[in-house]
Design an enzyme around this catalytic site. Sequence first.
Site, PDB file in Angstrom:
ATOM      1  N   SER A 134       0.833  -1.195   0.000  1.00 33.01           N
ATOM      2  CA  SER A 134       0.000   0.000   0.000  1.00 33.01           C
ATOM      3  C   SER A 134       0.867   1.245   0.000  1.00 33.01           C
ATOM      4  O   SER A 134       1.964   1.246   0.581  1.00 33.01           O
ATOM      5  CB  SER A 134      -0.862  -0.018   1.270  1.00 33.01           C
ATOM      6  OG  SER A 134      -1.489   1.222   1.459  1.00 33.01           O
TER       7      SER A 134
ATOM      8  N   TYR B 219      -1.562  -0.669  10.928  1.00 33.29           N
ATOM      9  CA  TYR B 219      -1.897  -1.283   9.634  1.00 33.29           C
ATOM     10  C   TYR B 219      -0.741  -1.065   8.644  1.00 33.29           C
ATOM     11  O   TYR B 219      -0.252  -2.003   8.005  1.00 33.29           O
ATOM     12  CB  TYR B 219      -3.195  -0.687   9.065  1.00 33.29           C
ATOM     13  CG  TYR B 219      -3.361  -0.979   7.590  1.00 33.29           C
ATOM     14  CD1 TYR B 219      -3.641  -2.273   7.162  1.00 33.29           C
ATOM     15  CD2 TYR B 219      -3.191   0.022   6.627  1.00 33.29           C
ATOM     16  CE1 TYR B 219      -3.761  -2.563   5.809  1.00 33.29           C
ATOM     17  CE2 TYR B 219      -3.305  -0.247   5.285  1.00 33.29           C
ATOM     18  CZ  TYR B 219      -3.592  -1.539   4.870  1.00 33.29           C
ATOM     19  OH  TYR B 219      -3.686  -1.817   3.532  1.00 33.29           O
TER      20      TYR B 219
ATOM     21  N   LYS C 240       2.224  -3.701   6.639  1.00 31.36           N
ATOM     22  CA  LYS C 240       2.605  -3.738   5.218  1.00 31.36           C
ATOM     23  C   LYS C 240       4.110  -3.524   5.075  1.00 31.36           C
ATOM     24  O   LYS C 240       4.773  -4.195   4.284  1.00 31.36           O
ATOM     25  CB  LYS C 240       1.846  -2.665   4.427  1.00 31.36           C
ATOM     26  CG  LYS C 240       0.346  -2.889   4.362  1.00 31.36           C
ATOM     27  CD  LYS C 240      -0.015  -4.123   3.561  1.00 31.36           C
ATOM     28  CE  LYS C 240      -1.491  -4.384   3.486  1.00 31.36           C
ATOM     29  NZ  LYS C 240      -1.834  -5.695   2.955  1.00 31.36           N
TER      30      LYS C 240
ATOM     31  N   TYR D  99      -0.512  -0.064  -3.793  1.00 29.63           N
ATOM     32  CA  TYR D  99      -1.730   0.534  -4.358  1.00 29.63           C
ATOM     33  C   TYR D  99      -1.906   1.933  -3.780  1.00 29.63           C
ATOM     34  O   TYR D  99      -1.707   2.146  -2.587  1.00 29.63           O
ATOM     35  CB  TYR D  99      -2.994  -0.227  -3.975  1.00 29.63           C
ATOM     36  CG  TYR D  99      -2.974  -1.722  -4.088  1.00 29.63           C
ATOM     37  CD1 TYR D  99      -2.119  -2.391  -4.950  1.00 29.63           C
ATOM     38  CD2 TYR D  99      -3.865  -2.476  -3.323  1.00 29.63           C
ATOM     39  CE1 TYR D  99      -2.158  -3.770  -5.043  1.00 29.63           C
ATOM     40  CE2 TYR D  99      -3.906  -3.849  -3.411  1.00 29.63           C
ATOM     41  CZ  TYR D  99      -3.040  -4.494  -4.268  1.00 29.63           C
ATOM     42  OH  TYR D  99      -3.076  -5.855  -4.341  1.00 29.63           O
TER      43      TYR D  99
HETATM   44  P1  NAD Z   1     -11.092  -6.797   1.392  1.00 24.08           P
HETATM   45  O1  NAD Z   1     -11.294  -6.755   2.856  1.00 24.08           O
HETATM   46  O2  NAD Z   1     -12.265  -6.581   0.513  1.00 24.08           O
HETATM   47  O3  NAD Z   1     -10.409  -8.180   0.967  1.00 24.08           O
HETATM   48  C1  NAD Z   1      -9.553  -8.883   1.828  1.00 24.08           C
HETATM   49  C2  NAD Z   1     -10.010 -10.333   1.841  1.00 24.08           C
HETATM   50  O4  NAD Z   1      -9.146 -11.087   2.695  1.00 24.08           O
HETATM   51  C3  NAD Z   1     -11.433 -10.501   2.395  1.00 24.08           C
HETATM   52  O5  NAD Z   1     -12.168 -11.323   1.523  1.00 24.08           O
HETATM   53  C4  NAD Z   1     -11.232 -11.173   3.754  1.00 24.08           C
HETATM   54  O6  NAD Z   1     -12.316 -11.993   4.095  1.00 24.08           O
HETATM   55  C5  NAD Z   1      -9.941 -11.952   3.516  1.00 24.08           C
HETATM   56  N1  NAD Z   1      -9.141 -12.236   4.709  1.00 24.08           N
HETATM   57  C6  NAD Z   1      -8.707 -11.365   5.654  1.00 24.08           C
HETATM   58  N2  NAD Z   1      -7.987 -12.012   6.583  1.00 24.08           N
HETATM   59  C7  NAD Z   1      -7.925 -13.312   6.207  1.00 24.08           C
HETATM   60  C8  NAD Z   1      -7.325 -14.472   6.777  1.00 24.08           C
HETATM   61  N3  NAD Z   1      -6.645 -14.445   7.910  1.00 24.08           N
HETATM   62  N4  NAD Z   1      -7.476 -15.651   6.129  1.00 24.08           N
HETATM   63  C9  NAD Z   1      -8.175 -15.720   4.948  1.00 24.08           C
HETATM   64  N5  NAD Z   1      -8.772 -14.651   4.392  1.00 24.08           N
HETATM   65  C10 NAD Z   1      -8.656 -13.460   5.018  1.00 24.08           C
HETATM   66  O7  NAD Z   1      -9.925  -5.739   1.056  1.00 24.08           O
HETATM   67  P2  NAD Z   1      -9.413  -5.187  -0.344  1.00 24.08           P
HETATM   68  O8  NAD Z   1      -9.768  -3.761  -0.420  1.00 24.08           O
HETATM   69  O9  NAD Z   1      -9.799  -6.098  -1.446  1.00 24.08           O
HETATM   70  O10 NAD Z   1      -7.846  -5.258  -0.082  1.00 24.08           O
HETATM   71  C11 NAD Z   1      -7.072  -6.366  -0.482  1.00 24.08           C
HETATM   72  C12 NAD Z   1      -5.636  -6.149  -0.015  1.00 24.08           C
HETATM   73  O11 NAD Z   1      -5.140  -4.929  -0.555  1.00 24.08           O
HETATM   74  C13 NAD Z   1      -5.481  -6.029   1.498  1.00 24.08           C
HETATM   75  O12 NAD Z   1      -4.297  -6.707   1.881  1.00 24.08           O
HETATM   76  C14 NAD Z   1      -5.343  -4.550   1.730  1.00 24.08           C
HETATM   77  O13 NAD Z   1      -4.578  -4.264   2.878  1.00 24.08           O
HETATM   78  C15 NAD Z   1      -4.611  -4.107   0.471  1.00 24.08           C
HETATM   79  N6  NAD Z   1      -4.855  -2.707   0.135  1.00 24.08           N
HETATM   80  C16 NAD Z   1      -6.135  -2.255   0.037  1.00 24.08           C
HETATM   81  C17 NAD Z   1      -6.374  -0.920  -0.254  1.00 24.08           C
HETATM   82  C18 NAD Z   1      -7.776  -0.368  -0.304  1.00 24.08           C
HETATM   83  O14 NAD Z   1      -7.948   0.826  -0.085  1.00 24.08           O
HETATM   84  N7  NAD Z   1      -8.796  -1.181  -0.580  1.00 24.08           N
HETATM   85  C19 NAD Z   1      -5.290  -0.068  -0.489  1.00 24.08           C
HETATM   86  C20 NAD Z   1      -3.990  -0.569  -0.411  1.00 24.08           C
HETATM   87  C21 NAD Z   1      -3.783  -1.903  -0.094  1.00 24.08           C
HETATM   88  C1  WQD Z   2      -9.365  10.005   1.051  1.00 24.69           C
HETATM   89  C2  WQD Z   2      -9.543  11.490   1.297  1.00 24.69           C
HETATM   90  C3  WQD Z   2      -9.721  12.062   3.634  1.00 24.69           C
HETATM   91  C4  WQD Z   2     -13.535   9.962   4.256  1.00 24.69           C
HETATM   92  C5  WQD Z   2      -6.798   4.971   3.106  1.00 24.69           C
HETATM   93  C6  WQD Z   2      -5.777   4.262   3.951  1.00 24.69           C
HETATM   94  C7  WQD Z   2      -4.658   3.754   3.087  1.00 24.69           C
HETATM   95  C8  WQD Z   2      -5.197   2.916   1.908  1.00 24.69           C
HETATM   96  C9  WQD Z   2      -6.302   3.611   1.173  1.00 24.69           C
HETATM   97  C10 WQD Z   2      -5.117   0.594   2.454  1.00 24.69           C
HETATM   98  C11 WQD Z   2      -8.721  12.022   2.479  1.00 24.69           C
HETATM   99  C12 WQD Z   2     -11.011  12.363   2.912  1.00 24.69           C
HETATM  100  C13 WQD Z   2     -12.371  10.484   3.731  1.00 24.69           C
HETATM  101  C14 WQD Z   2     -14.598  10.846   4.621  1.00 24.69           C
HETATM  102  C15 WQD Z   2     -13.251  12.701   3.887  1.00 24.69           C
HETATM  103  N1  WQD Z   2      -5.757   1.682   2.357  1.00 24.69           N
HETATM  104  N2  WQD Z   2     -12.229  11.834   3.543  1.00 24.69           N
HETATM  105  N3  WQD Z   2     -14.393  12.177   4.415  1.00 24.69           N
HETATM  106  O1  WQD Z   2      -6.920   8.018   3.862  1.00 24.69           O
HETATM  107  O2  WQD Z   2      -6.064   8.332   1.491  1.00 24.69           O
HETATM  108  O3  WQD Z   2      -6.179   6.075   2.460  1.00 24.69           O
HETATM  109  O4  WQD Z   2      -7.282   4.066   2.105  1.00 24.69           O
HETATM  110  O5  WQD Z   2      -3.950   0.407   2.320  1.00 24.69           O
HETATM  111  O6  WQD Z   2      -3.840   3.007   3.925  1.00 24.69           O
HETATM  112  O7  WQD Z   2      -5.270   5.166   4.919  1.00 24.69           O
HETATM  113  O8  WQD Z   2      -8.285   7.208   1.870  1.00 24.69           O
HETATM  114  O9  WQD Z   2     -10.655   7.253   1.250  1.00 24.69           O
HETATM  115  O10 WQD Z   2     -10.041   7.313   3.693  1.00 24.69           O
HETATM  116  O11 WQD Z   2      -9.581   9.293   2.275  1.00 24.69           O
HETATM  117  O12 WQD Z   2     -13.128  13.904   3.728  1.00 24.69           O
HETATM  118  O13 WQD Z   2     -15.649  10.411   5.129  1.00 24.69           O
HETATM  119  O14 WQD Z   2     -10.904  11.734   1.645  1.00 24.69           O
HETATM  120  O15 WQD Z   2      -9.430  13.036   4.597  1.00 24.69           O
HETATM  121  O16 WQD Z   2      -8.319  13.320   2.138  1.00 24.69           O
HETATM  122  P1  WQD Z   2      -6.817   7.518   2.500  1.00 24.69           P
HETATM  123  P2  WQD Z   2      -9.726   7.698   2.305  1.00 24.69           P
END
Ligand code: NAD
Ligand code: WQD
Length: 354
Positions: free
Chosen positions: A124, A148, A152, A176
Amino acid sequence: MHVLVTGGAGYIGSHTVLQLLEEGHEVSIVDNFSNSSPESIRRVNSLAGRSAHLRSVDLLNQQELTKIFADTQPDAVIHFAGLKAVGESVSEPLKYYRNNVTGTLNLLDAMEAVDCRTLVFSSSATVYGESTALPLIESTPRNATNPYGRTKLHIEEMLEELAASDPRWSIANLRYFNPVGAHTSGLIGEDPQGTPNNLMPYVAQVAIGRREKVHVFGGDYPTADGTGVRDYIHVLDLAAGHLAALKYLRESAGAHTWNLGTGTGSSVLEVIEAFARVSGKEVPYKIVERRSGDVAENYANAEKARLELGWKAEHGLEQMVEDMWRWQKGNPTGFGPIDAFGMTDEELDIFLNR
Ligand code: NAD
Ligand code: WQD
């Protein structure tokens, strides 16, 4: 290839599984459904016209995990499974270290046991922490600021050390930026449980009338309109990045890191305006205090992925919002109560055993 996808029933995982199936790969999914529903995979299978194998297993269950690897003998793994709520990670850090770090350790052991050493990991942009040197490039020092993010960061470091210790490993750390949007069919998308933590799903729920107004966290940032700027990336582009990374890893050993972002930032107000325009609905908002831990602005330099993977994001903000809105309108309560109709016997068994 036979690709094992952890967390494949989740938001990004389900879109990636669909693309893997469409490209002709065999897919096995391992998920504990802690934040997803098997319904997403039922829909993926029906969109693809062929099925992924779905196994209801927790990565913390080493014994079952090892057995699945012995049974399936995958060629590569894409590792999405993890917990991702920043706020919850601050109040329950051990849950995050256990699930994300221990879960990954278990996975690596299970992979080694069957000589499977090709791994794509969901990292991330959160590993850049409060870095202010924009755009963020892969060599920017890592500095995560919450549990969190540190899970990562620790996993990235662990994977780099592993690849350095044994040249048989091929590993991709994909950082991402802000994943949003949904499949163009409107059948799969993000289904947050409870109040969404992220901006886009929150705005979508306001537009559909499930929530009253958007709370804009801070209107006094040093950005063009005073609100936070982020690099939103369409989940379909993100999914395509995983297939590109897999292809690269087939020919290159070692640990590699790529940013997956568009390179362009959008402000909170721009997102709200785009949603109101696309949906034709009013999206009321109120500017409130900044959210602690937020940075003013962040966006990627995604050149490394373009040059090395031949990948670049194709979808702009308007398309992200259009697809998100189609998903939200068609599924106002997400995947809802699960409909077992149409499931394969294997899926149904998993379901009934929950
Ligand atoms: P999500 O929660 O929709 O998907 C994660 C999946 O993993 C879920 O289906 C959950 O049930 C499963 N899971 C969690 N712990 C588990 C375990 N111990 N055993 C088996 N399954 C398990 O999340 P997502 O948005 O699809 O994110 C996928 C990955 O990408 C995550 O690792 C997340 O940290 C990373 N990521 C997400 C974002 C975002 O904003 N969505 C951004 C950056 C990185
Ligand atoms: C985006 C913008 C907020 C909600 C998070 C995690 C990051 C990654 C992606 C997993 C910011 C603003 C938000 C609301 C708002 N996840 N905001 N009102 O914080 O960039 O990233 O998700 O890896 O680790 O921290 O994303 O969508 O929460 O916020 O004004 O109700 O929207 O302040 O500027 P963020 P976000």
